[in-house]
Design an enzyme around this catalytic site. Sequence first.
Site: not given
Ligand code: NDP
Length: 303
Positions: A137, A73
């Site tokens: 978001y 995301a």
């Molecule tokens: P991160 O921001 O740590 O990581 C985001 C991930 O999404 C990375 O692996 C990134 O890849 C990938 N990504 C983003 N854009 C693209 C793209 N265009 N194409 C392919 N991959 C992409 O997220 P989290 O691990 O923290 O979050 C995981 C899930 O949990 C998400 O769905 C988020 O909405 C949800 N969430 C997160 C919270 C938080 O506090 N972090 C709280 C509640 C829910 P790369 O790094 O290679 O760019």
Amino acid sequence: MKILVTGCSGLLGSKLTPLLARRGYNVIGIYNVHRPSYSADGVKLVKLDITNTVALEDLVLKEKPDVIIHAAAYTDVDGCERDKNRAWRINVEATKSLVRTARVVKSYIIYISTDYIFDGSKGDYIEGDTPCPINYYGLTKLIGEELVRGSDLLHTIVRPSAIYGLGGSKKSFAEYIVEKLMRNECVKALTDQYVSPTYNGLLAKAIAEIVELRPMGVLHVAGPRMNRYEFALKIARALDLPLELVKEASMKEMTHWIACRPRDSSLDTSKAKQLLKTRFYDVDLAVDLFKKEWLSRRGEPCP
Ligand code: NDP
């Protein structure tokens, strides 16, 4: 069983992907910019921008995964407000493509959503409470939920809150606190924003359990409710860092924020607690695991 994980380089994906591989699944991990550095035996890493929906759909149709875990995301809350087009393409369009192709190859889909689909006026939200996002978001993540819910796919929507831990491509709040305090710098933490901090290691375990159980519907998988200040103190105490450097702050001081934040987006986890064996809600266990991981990363002996 073949599992496709999007967001394998993120805070969650970096724990979940190797865990699934260790459990013997055949795992394909999609990242975009940050190639994961974990040892990835049993994981096929694929660099793919999920906004390239043609490539994404091709991959799903070719690999025919039994399970898709959609964790990728655009998670930068202010970034989503600033660049709505990008937020829409990553959080909505890519989800649409995954749903469309999952229907063709008949995958079970686990969609990782967020506490930010709620407006934060109530707190302790249960799965059936009405969402009402107050930032872009949250809105795009809710639309992602609706796409999954509205399909005829076997699906589970998992909602965590304020994920923390080590391993992702960006620093979590906990890591930021520890690094600042170790440099003897003050950390400002909010006393009036409540969340349910969720340790990525336990969240990953809970999701691995969900892969096996396949419960339909929404599940809140998160830690206990606390404000950011209480959380910062917990982390500081666990790592024996100076508590007096943790300073109280309030949301109204955050004048640099572009997006509104929910005041209390904490999640009630009773349903998941009943269903799952993983102790994802146990804050003492979570903070202890975080501490051990932090110390071992620094090469210090774990007590
Ligand atoms: P991160 O921001 O740590 O990581 C985001 C991930 O999404 C990375 O692996 C990134 O890849 C990938 N990504 C983003 N854009 C693209 C793209 N265009 N194409 C392919 N991959 C992409 O997220 P989290 O691990 O923290 O979050 C995981 C899930 O949990 C998400 O769905 C988020 O909405 C949800 N969430 C997160 C919270 C938080 O506090 N972090 C709280 C509640 C829910 P790369 O790094 O290679 O760019």
